[in-house]
Enzyme design. Structure first.
Site, PDB file in Angstrom:
ATOM      1  N   LYS A  71       7.784  97.507 -81.447  1.00  0.00           N
ATOM      2  CA  LYS A  71       8.307  96.857 -83.078  1.00  0.00           C
ATOM      3  C   LYS A  71       9.402  97.149 -83.991  1.00  0.00           C
ATOM      4  O   LYS A  71      10.380  95.955 -84.084  1.00  0.00           O
ATOM      5  CB  LYS A  71       7.121  96.324 -83.516  1.00  0.00           C
ATOM      6  CG  LYS A  71       7.177  96.016 -84.613  1.00  0.00           C
ATOM      7  CD  LYS A  71       5.432  95.926 -85.711  1.00  0.00           C
ATOM      8  CE  LYS A  71       5.122  97.387 -85.516  1.00  0.00           C
ATOM      9  NZ  LYS A  71       5.859  98.633 -86.780  1.00  0.00           N
ATOM     10  N   THR A  73      12.479  98.312 -82.554  1.00  0.00           N
ATOM     11  CA  THR A  73      13.810  98.400 -82.055  1.00  0.00           C
ATOM     12  C   THR A  73      13.705  96.689 -81.991  1.00  0.00           C
ATOM     13  O   THR A  73      15.016  96.308 -81.740  1.00  0.00           O
ATOM     14  CB  THR A  73      13.304  98.669 -80.716  1.00  0.00           C
ATOM     15  OG1 THR A  73      13.327  99.963 -80.281  1.00  0.00           O
ATOM     16  CG2 THR A  73      14.331  98.206 -79.509  1.00  0.00           C
ATOM     17  N   ARG A  94      10.806 100.482 -93.275  1.00  0.00           N
ATOM     18  CA  ARG A  94      10.881 101.470 -93.932  1.00  0.00           C
ATOM     19  C   ARG A  94      11.203 102.276 -93.589  1.00  0.00           C
ATOM     20  O   ARG A  94      11.437 103.184 -92.445  1.00  0.00           O
ATOM     21  CB  ARG A  94       9.093 101.389 -93.686  1.00  0.00           C
ATOM     22  CG  ARG A  94       8.285 100.705 -93.732  1.00  0.00           C
ATOM     23  CD  ARG A  94       6.671 100.815 -93.634  1.00  0.00           C
ATOM     24  NE  ARG A  94       6.833 100.459 -92.400  1.00  0.00           N
ATOM     25  CZ  ARG A  94       6.237 100.393 -90.786  1.00  0.00           C
ATOM     26  NH1 ARG A  94       4.839 101.875 -91.726  1.00  0.00           N
ATOM     27  NH2 ARG A  94       6.098 100.587 -89.752  1.00  0.00           N
ATOM     28  N   LYS A 105       4.994 111.178 -82.851  1.00  0.00           N
ATOM     29  CA  LYS A 105       5.613 109.875 -82.286  1.00  0.00           C
ATOM     30  C   LYS A 105       6.982 110.532 -82.263  1.00  0.00           C
ATOM     31  O   LYS A 105       8.022 109.676 -81.118  1.00  0.00           O
ATOM     32  CB  LYS A 105       5.520 109.438 -83.467  1.00  0.00           C
ATOM     33  CG  LYS A 105       6.231 107.898 -83.468  1.00  0.00           C
ATOM     34  CD  LYS A 105       5.608 107.352 -84.212  1.00  0.00           C
ATOM     35  CE  LYS A 105       6.453 105.735 -84.433  1.00  0.00           C
ATOM     36  NZ  LYS A 105       6.247 104.815 -85.354  1.00  0.00           N
ATOM     37  N   ALA A 273       0.391 101.406 -92.101  1.00  0.00           N
ATOM     38  CA  ALA A 273      -0.738 100.804 -92.736  1.00  0.00           C
ATOM     39  C   ALA A 273      -1.583 100.578 -91.974  1.00  0.00           C
ATOM     40  O   ALA A 273      -2.810  99.799 -92.143  1.00  0.00           O
ATOM     41  CB  ALA A 273       0.473  99.516 -91.335  1.00  0.00           C
ATOM     42  N   PHE A 301       2.567  98.994 -87.410  1.00  0.00           N
ATOM     43  CA  PHE A 301       1.136  99.304 -86.369  1.00  0.00           C
ATOM     44  C   PHE A 301       0.921  97.749 -86.093  1.00  0.00           C
ATOM     45  O   PHE A 301       2.019  96.626 -86.023  1.00  0.00           O
ATOM     46  CB  PHE A 301      -0.116  99.165 -86.350  1.00  0.00           C
ATOM     47  CG  PHE A 301      -0.255 101.816 -86.962  1.00  0.00           C
ATOM     48  CD1 PHE A 301       0.525 102.285 -85.746  1.00  0.00           C
ATOM     49  CD2 PHE A 301      -0.017 102.600 -88.174  1.00  0.00           C
ATOM     50  CE1 PHE A 301       0.346 103.273 -85.815  1.00  0.00           C
ATOM     51  CE2 PHE A 301       0.207 103.229 -88.010  1.00  0.00           C
ATOM     52  CZ  PHE A 301       0.792 103.989 -86.439  1.00  0.00           C
ATOM     53  N   PHE A 381      10.879  95.012 -69.226  1.00  0.00           N
ATOM     54  CA  PHE A 381      11.160  96.688 -68.933  1.00  0.00           C
ATOM     55  C   PHE A 381      11.368  95.898 -67.333  1.00  0.00           C
ATOM     56  O   PHE A 381      10.947  94.800 -67.221  1.00  0.00           O
ATOM     57  CB  PHE A 381       9.835  97.445 -68.592  1.00  0.00           C
ATOM     58  CG  PHE A 381       9.659  98.196 -69.620  1.00  0.00           C
ATOM     59  CD1 PHE A 381       9.664  99.224 -70.206  1.00  0.00           C
ATOM     60  CD2 PHE A 381       9.035  97.305 -71.225  1.00  0.00           C
ATOM     61  CE1 PHE A 381       9.201  99.934 -71.116  1.00  0.00           C
ATOM     62  CE2 PHE A 381       9.186  98.220 -72.778  1.00  0.00           C
ATOM     63  CZ  PHE A 381       9.320  99.877 -72.445  1.00  0.00           C
ATOM     64  N   TRP A 409      16.912  96.519 -76.408  1.00  0.00           N
ATOM     65  CA  TRP A 409      16.209  98.347 -76.114  1.00  0.00           C
ATOM     66  C   TRP A 409      18.086  98.818 -74.892  1.00  0.00           C
ATOM     67  O   TRP A 409      18.762  99.333 -75.292  1.00  0.00           O
ATOM     68  CB  TRP A 409      15.844  98.812 -75.123  1.00  0.00           C
ATOM     69  CG  TRP A 409      15.403 100.521 -75.328  1.00  0.00           C
ATOM     70  CD1 TRP A 409      14.567 101.092 -76.568  1.00  0.00           C
ATOM     71  CD2 TRP A 409      16.135 101.037 -74.396  1.00  0.00           C
ATOM     72  NE1 TRP A 409      14.979 102.250 -76.098  1.00  0.00           N
ATOM     73  CE2 TRP A 409      15.598 102.341 -74.638  1.00  0.00           C
ATOM     74  CE3 TRP A 409      16.660 101.112 -73.517  1.00  0.00           C
ATOM     75  CZ2 TRP A 409      15.810 103.761 -73.901  1.00  0.00           C
ATOM     76  CZ3 TRP A 409      16.843 102.149 -72.317  1.00  0.00           C
ATOM     77  CH2 TRP A 409      16.574 103.635 -72.480  1.00  0.00           C
TER      78      TRP A 409
END
Length: 556
Positions: A71, A73, A94, A105, A273, A301, A381, A409
């Site tokens: 998200k 990214t 954020r 993470k 969140a 999230f 991907f 990405w």
């Protein structure tokens, strides 16, 4: 393949003054934090506050899975792609919490060639905003305990102290503690608790405050305890507001940095969140809207958490009107929701994709309830097959959503041009009729049940006795006419993280309810969600290091 931190460290950053110039911000309106970071002060806002607003786009996602969604990214990639198309765009994000950075993470600056930089600074101490919030939170806790010991003229019941200490780290042993042990001069013995700093009400207040005056008024309304008579005791009554505001005077100012492609990014605030409202600051978003034609922001999230709170809390309070929502998914994550093990996600599996896409379907339906146009994007991907991509595209378009693939990405802004063009088309052809999901004047139970049934898909809501009593008390005290901030696990639409896909015939359990009176909402904690996370068996901290040249490694 290069890691995120290698890509970030090889990025050719430009001086933050040059980044600011892209947004027509002169040097004398910047407060420099070195070459690549700056804060934006009141002088800038006073100059631009009457400018026309740009378009506001929210980026959200399906429920997170170990397969990854991307998200942040995607948010960064859209901003970079807008630059490729010659559009004046700014990203509003954020700040990362140290807890997840050293926990499960890793970093939260985006990934690959769609990152904000300097990545190491952002993921670690940055400009000190979180430290200021932690200090202000714990100053209030210290003044509260000192008041109780020094005569307790407000008749605070030590068994009804609700203000918790905080630390910006995953430290489970601090969840439930006893303070005041030792000699009489060491304080009054009572049970206490720690939360992670991003769950502090002061974080929420900082992110919702319009200016210093608003910040201080909100701080003064914080409920820290209840008296023996059952009356709320506030931070204003403890006389802590001025000193707290002094600690926050710089933290309230938005931060300006850049992406790996030198696109401007305002990064400010960082409530989780799943346990808070999960959006960057109102001040940063409103500043961005005055500076650019397109503002790309994100909420934490899945759409059941961050997007719901962005749309029902932040936009309602700040008078913001989102023009579109980008909903991020991956084929891999959808197959995971369909029951495929993480190790097998690279294999084509249309049956699992069809089984798991119901999670995306529910989020599409939820965004439609706010009358905001939705663009679905697949973060592509290399293992995704043409058949899988075609199925998702057809599925989304059949439900009235625009659709585009994203390869940001791997390719940065160039990999987001298709998505950016689709988003521009959506903005030009579809009007947003944004409306919140519920009337904030409804009784607390009705608001909770509206979110649980409409957004999560629950059949009903159960209330623990303590939660039911708290709701009755809050409504009697006049705290019921506010939005509700639901604290829920992020992995499932339900309050049970093991229920993937689109659960049905489940009930949500409300364990605890309390007022964040300064932030301006009531918090309802569901299931077993924690406001102080713990570290996993092998935390990310084990992989992070710094070499003899001062170069950080292992931060991803």
């Amino acid at each position: 393949m290069k890691s995120d931190i290698q890509i970030a460290q090889e990025a050719k950053m430009i001086h933050i003054g040059e980044v600011a110039a892209q947004l027509d911000i002169p040097e004398d309106e910047l407060e420099y934090y070195g070459k690549y970071k700056a804060k934006l002060g009141d002088e800038l806002w006073d100059r631009i506050k009457d400018h026309k607003d740009g378009k506001l786009v929210l980026v959200t996602a399906i429920n997170p899975t170990p397969a990854g969604e991307g998200k942040t990214t995607t948010t960064v990639g859209i901003g970079q792609a807008m630059g490729k198309l010659g559009k004046k765009a700014v990203i509003a994000l954020r700040e990362p919490s140290l807890g997840p950075c050293f926990g499960i993470k890793g970093g939260a600056a985006g990934g690959g060639y769609a990152q904000v930089v300097p990545m190491e600074d952002l993921n670690l101490h940055f400009t000190g905003d979180f430290h200021a919030i932690t200090s202000a939170n714990n100053l209030l806790a210290a003044m509260l305990d000192n008041h109780i010991m020094q005569g307790n003229t407000l008749r605070i019941d030590p068994n009804q102290v609700v203000w918790k200490r905080c630390v910006d780290m995953n430290d489970r042993v601090l969840r439930n503690i006893v303070v005041g042990l030792g000699r009489p001069v060491d304080g009054v013995v009572r049970e206490d608790h720690f939360i992670i700093s991003v769950a502090s009400e002061i974080m929420a207040i900082l992110c919702l405050a319009e200016n210093m005056k608003d910040l201080k008024e909100r701080l003064s309304r914080i409920i820290v305890a209840y008296s023996y008579d059952g009356e709320p005791v506030t931070a204003g009554q403890i006389n802590a507001v001025g000193s707290m505001a002094a600690l926050l005077k710089d933290a309230i100012k938005p931060n300006l940095i850049q992406t790996v492609e030198n696109t401007p990014a305002l990064v400010h605030g960082g409530p989780f969140a799943n346990i808070a409202h999960g959006c960057n600051s109102v001040r940063a978003t409103k500043t961005a809207l005055k500076l650019a034609d397109y503002v790309i922001t994100e909420a934490g999230f899945g759409a059941d958490l961050g997007a719901e709170k962005f749309l029902d809390i932040k936009c309602r309070m700040a008078g913001l009107k989102p023009d579109a929502v980008v909903l991020v998914a991956t084929v891999r994550a959808l197959k995971y929701n369909g029951g495929v093990a993480k190790a097998d996600l690279n294999e084509e599996n249309l049956e699992a994709l069809k089984a798991g896409i119901v999670n995306l379907e529910k989020h599409i339906e939820n965004i439609a309830k706010y009358n905001v146009p939705c663009v679905v994007t697949l973060n592509r991907f290399v293992s995704d097959t043409d058949a899988e991509l075609a199925y998702v595209k057809e599925f989304c378009e059949a439900r009235g959503c625009d659709f585009a693939l994203s390869e940001v990405w791997e390719k940065g802004g160039e990999g987001g041009v298709e998505l950016a063009n689709q988003l521009l088309h959506t903005l030009e052809t579809k009007e947003s009729g944004y409306t919140p999901l519920y009337d904030e004047k409804l009784p607390i139970r009705e608001k909770i049940e509206t979110i649980a049934k409409e957004i999560y898909g629950a059949s009903g809501v159960n209330y623990a006795p303590a939660a039911a009593q708290a709701i009755e008390r809050l409504e009697k005290l006049g705290y019921g006419d506010t939005p509700v901030c639901m604290a829920k696990n992020q992995y499932s639409l339900s309050d049970d993280p093991s229920k993937l896909g689109r659960p049905k015939d489940f009930e949500v359990t409300i364990r605890e309810v309390y007022a964040s009176a300064g932030a301006g909402f009531v918090v309802a904690i569901t299931g077993t969600v924690m406001t102080m996370p713990g570290l996993p068996l092998h935390p990310a901290a084990e992989r992070i290091d710094v070499n003899d040249d001062g170069r950080i490694t292992g931060l991803s």
